[in-house]
Design an enzyme around this catalytic site. Structure first.
Site, short mmCIF file in Angstrom:
data_model
loop_
_atom_site.label_atom_id
_atom_site.label_comp_id
_atom_site.label_asym_id
_atom_site.label_seq_id
_atom_site.Cartn_x
_atom_site.Cartn_y
_atom_site.Cartn_z
N ALA A 220 1.00 -1.16 0.20
CA ALA A 220 0.16 -0.10 -0.05
C ALA A 220 0.80 1.38 0.01
CB ALA A 220 -1.03 0.17 1.09
N ARG B 182 -5.49 -3.31 10.37
CA ARG B 182 -5.44 -3.89 11.70
C ARG B 182 -4.79 -2.65 12.47
NH1 ARG B 182 -5.03 -9.96 10.71
NH2 ARG B 182 -3.09 -9.13 9.59
N LYS C 207 -1.75 -11.44 -6.43
CA LYS C 207 -0.96 -13.01 -6.21
C LYS C 207 -0.29 -12.93 -4.79
CE LYS C 207 3.48 -12.06 -7.76
NZ LYS C 207 4.48 -12.29 -6.67
N HIS D 29 4.28 -13.43 -13.75
CA HIS D 29 4.88 -12.36 -14.67
C HIS D 29 5.50 -13.08 -16.05
CE1 HIS D 29 4.18 -10.46 -11.13
NE2 HIS D 29 5.32 -10.41 -10.49
N LYS E 5 19.15 -6.30 -33.43
CA LYS E 5 20.37 -6.73 -34.00
C LYS E 5 20.39 -7.09 -35.55
CE LYS E 5 22.47 -7.78 -29.60
NZ LYS E 5 23.22 -6.28 -29.57
N ARG F 258 26.16 -14.37 -12.56
CA ARG F 258 25.23 -14.37 -13.61
C ARG F 258 24.09 -15.82 -13.24
NH1 ARG F 258 27.30 -16.25 -17.89
NH2 ARG F 258 25.66 -15.82 -19.13
C1 BG6 Z 1 6.93 -9.32 -7.45
C2 BG6 Z 1 7.59 -10.51 -6.50
O1 BG6 Z 1 5.54 -9.91 -7.83
O2 BG6 Z 1 7.44 -8.80 -8.44
C3 BG6 Z 1 8.93 -9.95 -6.09
O3 BG6 Z 1 6.96 -11.05 -5.43
C4 BG6 Z 1 9.60 -9.01 -7.24
O4 BG6 Z 1 9.97 -10.93 -5.47
C5 BG6 Z 1 8.71 -8.25 -7.92
O5 BG6 Z 1 10.67 -8.46 -6.60
C6 BG6 Z 1 9.36 -7.42 -9.26
O6 BG6 Z 1 8.64 -6.51 -9.62
P1 BG6 Z 1 9.29 -5.25 -10.48
O7 BG6 Z 1 8.21 -4.45 -11.06
O8 BG6 Z 1 10.36 -4.49 -9.45
O9 BG6 Z 1 10.00 -6.12 -11.50
#
Ligand code: BG6
Length: 479
Positions: free
Chosen positions: A18, A46, A148, A240, A375, A459
């Site tokens: 939030a 709360r 989520k 994502h 590229k 990496r």
């Molecule tokens: C969240 C994950 O959904 O996305 C995090 O719970 C992660 O672990 C984040 O860091 C990444 O979001 P952004 O917008 O910073 O790439």
């Protein structure tokens, strides 16, 4: 559409999400004139806080600066914003909140309400039923936004879906995946379907492999308790990265209508075979100098955890467009850089007119610094006839210099206000996503598969380069 008046109730108003995202985004919308004229915002949580504490908390991450205009806008934003404390699992608190909302609304004509649930899953159902039982505004618009994790696997997600389905209609529910609010992710449809040349080459005949990469340079510091229950695959890949993948791989929707888009996403997800362990490389970061390893996180209860903080997973899509093209998803915490990108690597050029022509690549950089670049092989300028690989480069901050790209949450909250579901996850889409990921997650957990170690700031596991090469990715780009 919302006509003129809305009450936005933010649950979890004292929490991290939030203060970092929800309130700054609401203010962003407000100051740019995107909130309906007659808007009221109520924070609910709360924690008992007085007004000063609340204001301090929600403005902490807002970028205000010294501009008196913006300060003035902030003051008027705060005038329409208030805080109310109460419990999530107690009837009396809900009654109290309902009364409070009514009081704040006074005698507005339309009691449209948006409920934003910025809370962990443990209290989610309490809130959803409290809202339905006490705060639902009969005869007006009600929308509920949820974050989520939507369950931990297919079964738990379905159970949650059934429970929510008893309380709200699907078109009242907005499941947020904030990657769908990111500028470059929203640009995917435009790039693919508004350019004749991308449309022509977007298939197995021309594309060798696709990589979707998510890299963060920091570990789970302080979030280990949450993270260990979910791991990198549930945290960013099942949602994502898979969302990004489905926008890269789906067929052209019949229109830009939300249902048409989501129909195509579901269709392509259903063509993806469940992920397999043999197509996976898992990692967990370990200490590097003064940077602590994952297992050293104080918030972890299981110090012996096999939870992956890195994964490379390869999806195979069985349809005419993509058969045989590996989609490599890679994600990791505590890596060497912050970067999220899509890298589409084309096949080798046929014939051998030119020697050493590397493959073409189209790269869409989602963050940082949004960019689309390609590229291409070019004659070395001057008297030489050698080929030179160069970038056709559309880097946003250079091309669109005055541009302010809104935060993903800002874009998504605006979609909710407009009643546009295009960038939200539909129930059958979520189901299809879990079907792809559930077997491998159960296998990793059931068989206690050990991840490979990698150093904080590296990496990823040493095996990574060989792993991606196996799927055709040519790191040097040479034939
Ligand atoms: C969240 C994950 O959904 O996305 C995090 O719970 C992660 O672990 C984040 O860091 C990444 O979001 P952004 O917008 O910073 O790439």
């Amino acid at each position: 559409q919302l006509h003129g008046s809305i009450t936005i109730v933010v649950f979890g108003a004292s929490g991290d999400l939030a203060k970092k995202k929800t309130f700054p985004s609401l203010f962003g919308l407000y100051r740019n004139g995107f909130l309906p004229k007659d808007t009221r915002i109520i924070g609910y949580a709360r924690t008992k806080m007085d007004r000063d504490d609340f204001v301090k908390r929600i403005t902490q991450y807002m970028k205000i600066g010294d501009d008196p205009e913006i300060k003035k806008k902030l003051n008027s934003f705060l005038e329409i914003t208030s805080y109310h404390a109460g419990k999530y699992d107690e009837e009396a608190s809900w009654k109290d909140l309902a009364q409070y909302i009514n009081k704040v609304e006074g005698n507005v004509e339309k009691k449209n309400r948006l409920f934003y649930v910025a809370l962990p899953p443990s209290v989610f159902l309490d809130v959803a039923s409290g809202v339905r039982g006490h705060c639902y505004s009969e005869g007006f618009i009600n929308r509920i936004v949820i974050e989520k994790p939507f369950g931990k696997d297919l079964e738990s997600s379905r159970e949650l879906g059934r429970d929510i389905g008893k309380l709200f209609k699907e078109d009242e529910i907005y499941r947020i995946d904030h990657y769908l609010g990111k500028e470059m992710v929203k640009n995917l449809m435009t790039l693919r379907f508004a350019n004749v040349f991308f449309g022509q080459v977007w298939d197995r005949r021309n594309i060798d492999n696709v990589q979707i990469t998510f890299k963060e340079p920091f570990g789970t510091e302080g979030r280990g308790g949450y993270f260990d229950e979910f791991g990198i695959i549930r945290d960013v890949m099942q949602n994502h990265l898979l969302q990004v993948l489905s926008l890269v791989a789906m067929e052209r929707p019949i229109s830009t209508d939300a249902e048409a888009i989501r129909d195509e996403k579901v269709k392509v997800l259903k063509c993806i075979e469940p992920l397999k362990l043999e197509d996976a490389l898992l990692g967990q970061y370990v200490r590097n100098g003064d940077k602590p390893g994952y297992k050293e996180d104080d918030s972890l209860s299981d110090k012996d955890t096999n939870c992956p903080t890195f994964a490379a997973l390869v999806a195979h899509i069985h349809n005419e467009r993509w058969e045989g093209v590996p989609f490599i998803m890679k994600a990791g915490k505590a890596l060497n850089e912050a970067k999220v990108e899509i890298r589409i690597q084309f096949r080798n050029v046929s014939g051998n007119l030119f020697k050493n022509t590397p493959r073409n690549e189209l790269v869409l950089r989602i963050q940082p610094s949004e960019a689309v670049y390609m590229k291409v092989n070019n004659k070395h300028p001057g008297l030489s006839y050698q080929t030179l690989q160069s970038d056709l480069d559309l880097t946003y901050h250079r091309r669109y210099s005055d541009l302010k790209i809104p935060d993903a949450y800002e874009a998504l909250i605006l979609d909710v206000l407009r009643g546009d579901h295009s960038n939200f996850v539909r129930d059958d889409e979520l189901d299809a996503a879990w079907k792809i990921f559930t077997p491998i997650l159960h296998e990793i957990e059931g068989k206690k598969i050990l991840p490979k170690e990698y150093k904080y700031g590296s990496r990823g596991p040493d095996e990574l380069d060989d792993f991606v090469r196996k799927y055709g990715y040519d790191r040097l780009g040479a034939n």
